[in-house]
Scaffold this active site. Structure first.
Site, PDB file in Angstrom:
ATOM      1  N   CYS C  86      39.760  53.968  41.909  1.00 17.35           N
ATOM      2  CA  CYS C  86      39.158  52.771  41.310  1.00 17.35           C
ATOM      3  C   CYS C  86      38.338  53.094  40.072  1.00 17.35           C
ATOM      4  O   CYS C  86      37.889  52.192  39.361  1.00 17.35           O
ATOM      5  CB  CYS C  86      38.259  52.068  42.322  1.00 17.35           C
ATOM      6  SG  CYS C  86      38.895  52.165  43.982  1.00 17.35           S
ATOM      7  N   CYS C 209      33.857  42.147  51.334  1.00 11.96           N
ATOM      8  CA  CYS C 209      34.931  42.973  50.796  1.00 11.96           C
ATOM      9  C   CYS C 209      35.540  42.338  49.568  1.00 11.96           C
ATOM     10  O   CYS C 209      35.805  41.137  49.546  1.00 11.96           O
ATOM     11  CB  CYS C 209      36.039  43.131  51.831  1.00 11.96           C
ATOM     12  SG  CYS C 209      35.429  43.633  53.446  1.00 11.96           S
ATOM     13  N   LYS C 331      33.415  41.853  43.603  1.00 12.54           N
ATOM     14  CA  LYS C 331      33.438  40.918  44.711  1.00 12.54           C
ATOM     15  C   LYS C 331      34.066  39.592  44.336  1.00 12.54           C
ATOM     16  O   LYS C 331      34.910  39.070  45.040  1.00 12.54           O
ATOM     17  CB  LYS C 331      31.987  40.733  45.162  1.00 12.54           C
ATOM     18  CG  LYS C 331      31.781  39.836  46.344  1.00 12.54           C
ATOM     19  CD  LYS C 331      32.175  40.450  47.634  1.00 12.54           C
ATOM     20  CE  LYS C 331      33.543  40.020  48.042  1.00 12.54           C
ATOM     21  NZ  LYS C 331      33.718  38.591  48.173  1.00 12.54           N
ATOM     22  N   HIS C 335      39.132  42.985  41.630  1.00 11.78           N
ATOM     23  CA  HIS C 335      39.199  44.438  41.492  1.00 11.78           C
ATOM     24  C   HIS C 335      40.637  44.910  41.322  1.00 11.78           C
ATOM     25  O   HIS C 335      41.253  45.428  42.269  1.00 11.78           O
ATOM     26  CB  HIS C 335      38.549  45.069  42.726  1.00 11.78           C
ATOM     27  CG  HIS C 335      38.499  46.567  42.705  1.00 11.78           C
ATOM     28  ND1 HIS C 335      38.335  47.307  41.554  1.00 11.78           N
ATOM     29  CD2 HIS C 335      38.582  47.467  43.725  1.00 11.78           C
ATOM     30  CE1 HIS C 335      38.332  48.589  41.864  1.00 11.78           C
ATOM     31  NE2 HIS C 335      38.479  48.725  43.162  1.00 11.78           N
TER      32      HIS C 335
END
Lengths: 347, 120, 388
Positions: C86, C209, C331, C335
């Protein structure tokens, strides 16, 4: 000084029974009936258990009970009617997990409810012939029947391991008889199929089992020059315990001397493991010298009968006796049984 | 089987090529007891499982994973078995047991899970 | 070393893009970045490019650089795919910076792209486990949610952080995302909703998540001298830091901190000559709400263990002392793994220039912005500090 070779005997044993149990009432709720009269409840392998995992536990327990390090084992034999692999030796996985050396002789024995005792006899041969000094035989089984048929009702799960050696003997095998007897349909499972099945031919099967078992037991007693009076205990596995009692009576054994159906009533039919579970119970619970006759019948196979003298000196490590395993339980209902036994999974 | 570092005495598990504590590369084997306590744990509910565990998740629902601090020192991560969510807590004594972990490419993968130490 | 500035940034909307391939997405972000260099910029001036992508979906894994070249129409120059899970585009930005700072190049391109929404749940969850320790963590049954859940549990145990504080992070970021037209999730949520949402990996619930996302981002870097030719508001890269840590959580000494972040932050602060209190706003890596709480501590915005208090006291809201994730963060903004890092640069650049899409999200008098990008469960991290 001349080195005297000690006689081969049973050094010790270890058992494993899964915690999950299902009561006859759950089957009655699910199917409206429960086929085997002799089962009160039976043990059920969890979704992440199988004959290999149970064998590892039982073998590790046997090593702990005897104080043997796994590196002392020269051979490890595995017996089961429901091995996870049809090809890829199961004994090897067990031996590796338990910590055996790479020069350990491994063997898988299968295809009959009798094979626990057959494997034990082979193990005796292994040590007697001095191919090696110490052999562990573990019988571990979790057979399944078609969920919508009566045979599955009695099938349970469990494992027992026996260590044979020359070091200490907590039991000796005085003699054995093995008979072969071809008959079809009583209990079988074809290659590639999961479920063991039966043709339910009642009287035909009874006739076959009676003939084989009685011949086997009589021949053994004749060979050893013994009579029923010489035995403190008599047990038959491979037929249901009520039939076993009938046959014992016919052979002349007093009812008080045939027991252990109480054990089977709590775990069900554990296939190849039944005989060694019985033997382990005898080894653990005898506090004095006893002579035992143990007979394992294999439908469509034959029978093995062993005359064993149990010394009554064996002590199991705390928490590992059969009774303690039997006491550790959680009850599940029928849907949970179907889930953990993976009856829903695609094969 | 763990690996005890010959330089600093730290017990490494699983055995690695260099000691986690001091970077040393010489070890002697040390049999581990399989006993430890829960250092932290989580419950993997629907949607949180790697694909190898989809079948397991469908069969038995949520399952528990913990980092276990072994008696001898090292920490390991493994699934918990034979336990209920309510009894899990940091510090709970657990012991190792041999179980099926998952299936891949038609092969069964066996390994270690931990379960609470019990008397009943 | 030369001073380096960002002259143009671009980012697609983060979310579902069934209509676009990875290359298409990157082209859009890139073209926006070119236009954003508002005094006129010829893409042919780009001498080298670094693009981050994990390669989750989209179908082209090897030689992705070639796709980038064709999308940006810069085929011919050296292009490198950077992968650090990431933190891929955070590291891509770092590489693009180093190329200019060292004097080897005058103009470079940094960016990132990820397609994740075109995969079945099983295949997606496979990828969500690849950047953690495969051998032990994934095969013990955990994806990232599980690993971060373990961190959350230890943080709660060691510092008394409350589960509700985790959910407050989600509420704040969703509120910010609701004002971000480029965010994937533009709906505010209540604390009650967050508290009651389904458990994913205890103690993390659904709203703790981040989602899976398609998206792309791009930033054009240039030495400061030349930058003034292309933009009337070049944003200087003042601090650059990056770090690594052990892959598996269980091999680390402390599960409640990311050493890679601390290391990267120290490097960036030292280089910029700044302290945490000087930062006007930060875009941090909140893949899970606990990660933002830990970031507050690891980036020095509060003491170790006080992260929960910081969110509870509203200090990191827009309007608070140090707004964090005004874009909505991972969030709510989303992502897209490879694109996230440069996406943070996009937001910070706009904030510093006063050019945020919706004024309600604009942090007033933004002077120094910090971008914090983490790979996986903390094995890699970058921190960049920008200022006008």
């Amino acid at each position: 000084m001349r080195l005297v070779e000690l006689p081969v005997g049973i050094v010790g044993c270890g058992v494993y029974v899964p915690r999950q149990r299902i009561k006859r009432e759950e089957y009655q709720k699910a199917w409206g009936y429960f086929a085997p009269r002799w089962v009160e409840e039976k043990s059920v392998a969890d979704f992440d258990e199988d004959p290999i995992t149970m064998a590892v536990e039982a073998s590790s327990n046997a090593l702990r009970n005897t104080g043997y390090d796994p590196s002392l084992l020269d051979a490890l034999y595995f017996a089961s009617t429901s091995p996870p692999y049809a090809e890829k030796q199961n004994a090897t996985t067990i031996a590796t997990a338990v910590g055996c050396r790479s020069d350990t002789a491994t063997l898988d024995v299968s295809a009959s409810t009798r094979c626990g005792l057959s494997a034990l006899l082979s193990g005796l041969d292994y040590v007697n012939s001095s191919r090696g000094k110490t052999c562990l035989i573990v019988a571990s089984d979790s057979p399944s029947g078609q969920p919508n048929g009566p045979l599955d009702h009695q099938l349970g799960a469990g494992a027992a391991a026996i260590i044979l050696g020359r070091d200490i003997t907590n039991g000796t095998v005085e003699g054995s008889v093995s008979l072969t007897s071809e008959s079809l349909g009583e209990r079988f499972r074809r290659d590639g199929h999961r479920f063991v099945t039966t043709l339910e031919l009642g009287r035909y099967h009874d006739a076959a089992s009676e003939a084989t078992i009685t011949s086997c037991v009589k021949e053994l007693m004749k060979k050893l020059g013994r009579s029923t009076k010489d035995y403190d205990f008599f047990a038959i596995v491979g037929v249901d315990p009520n039939r076993g009692l009938e046959l014992a009576k016919k052979l002349g054994f007093e009812e008080t001397k045939t027991a252990l159906s109480s054990v089977l009533a709590k775990i069900g039919d554990t296939g190849a493991a039944s005989s060694l579970i019985m033997l382990s119970k005898l080894l653990e619970s005898s506090s004095f010298k006893q002579r035992v006759l143990l007979c394992a019948y294999g439908p469509g196979s034959g029978a093995d009968a062993l005359s064993i003298v149990v010394e009554g000196k064996m002590k199991a490590a705390e928490g590992l006796t059969l009774d303690e395993y039997l006491a550790r339980k959680n009850y599940i209902d029928y849907p949970a049984y179907l889930r953990t036994r993976r009856f829903y999974e695609n094969s | 089987m763990g690996a005890k570092c010959k330089s600093c005495g730290a017990v490494n598990f699983p055995a690695t090529f260099s000691c986690l504590q001091c970077g040393g590369a010489a070890f002697e084997p040390l049999k581990l007891s399989g006993k430890g306590t829960i250092y932290c744990y989580t419950t993997v509910s629907r949607g949180g499982a790697p694909p190898e565990f989809s079948t397991q998740q469908n069969l038995v629902g949520a399952y528990h994973v913990a980092v276990v601090e072994l008696k001898e020192g090292p920490k390991v991560v493994a699934q918990l078995t034979n336990c209920k969510a309510e009894e899990l807590k940091i510090g709970l004594p657990v012991e190792a047991t041999f179980r099926r972990i998952y299936e891949d490419d038609g092969m069964v993968r066996y390994g270690v899970k931990f379960m609470p130490v019990r008397t009943t | 070393m030369r001073q380096v500035a960002v002259i143009g940034v671009g980012q697609t909307k983060f979310g579902d893009h069934p209509e676009a391939s990875a290359g298409d997405l990157f082209a859009r972000a890139f073209n926006d970045a070119v236009t954003d260099a508002n005094k006129g910029f010829d893409p042919k001036l780009i001498q080298e490019a670094y693009v981050g992508t994990l390669g989750v979906g989209g179908g082209q894994l090897g030689n992705f650089s070639a796709v980038v070249g064709e999308a940006a129409k810069i085929t011919g120059v050296p292009i490198t795919r950077v992968e650090n899970a990431c933190a891929s585009s955070g590291f891509a930005f770092r590489c693009a910076y180093l190329a200019v700072a060292s004097g080897i190049c005058d103009v470079t391109l940094a960016g990132g792209v990820e397609k994740m929404r075109d995969l079945s749940p099983d295949r997606l969850r496979y990828w969500l486990g690849v950047s953690g320790d495969t051998e032990w963590e994934r095969l013990a049954g955990m994806t990232f949610a599980g690993v971060y859940a373990l961190m959350a549990q230890r943080h709660i145990h060691q510092y008394g952080t409350k589960e509700e504080q985790l959910h407050m992070i989600a509420v704040k970021n969703h509120k910010n995302g609701a004002d971000n037209p480029k965010a994937q999730l533009q709906r505010a949520i209540t604390l009650d909703q967050a508290n009651k949402s389904a458990s994913v990996c205890h103690p993390l619930r659904l709203f703790d998540c981040c989602p899976t996302t398609d998206g792309a981002s791009a930033a054009i870097l240039c030495d400061l001298e030349t930058a003034r030719k292309f933009s009337d508001m070049p944003v200087r890269v003042l601090g650059v830091g990056a770090g690594t840590d052990r892959l598996a959580l269980f091999r680390r000494d402390d599960f409640t901190t990311l050493k890679a972040t601390i290391f990267a932050a120290r490097q960036a602060y030292d280089m910029a000559g700044l302290k945490p209190k000087d930062i006007s706003l930060a875009e941090v890596h909140d893949c899970f709400t606990i990660a933002e709480i830990m970031a507050y501590e690891d980036l020095g915005f509060c003491q170790k263990g006080e992260g929960g208090k910081l969110i509870e006291e509203g200090i990191t809201q827009i309007g608070g002392r140090i707004p964090v994730n005004p874009s909505g963060g991972l969030k709510a903004k989303g992502h897209p793994i490879g694109a996230t890092g440069v996406g943070q640069i996009y937001e910070i650049t706009n904030q510093l220039r006063g050019k945020v899409e919706k004024s309600t999200r604009q942090v007033p008098n933004a002077k120094y912005g910090l971008a914090h990008n983490v790979g996986g469960s903390g094995a890699t991290a970058t921190v960049h500090i920008l200022g006008l």
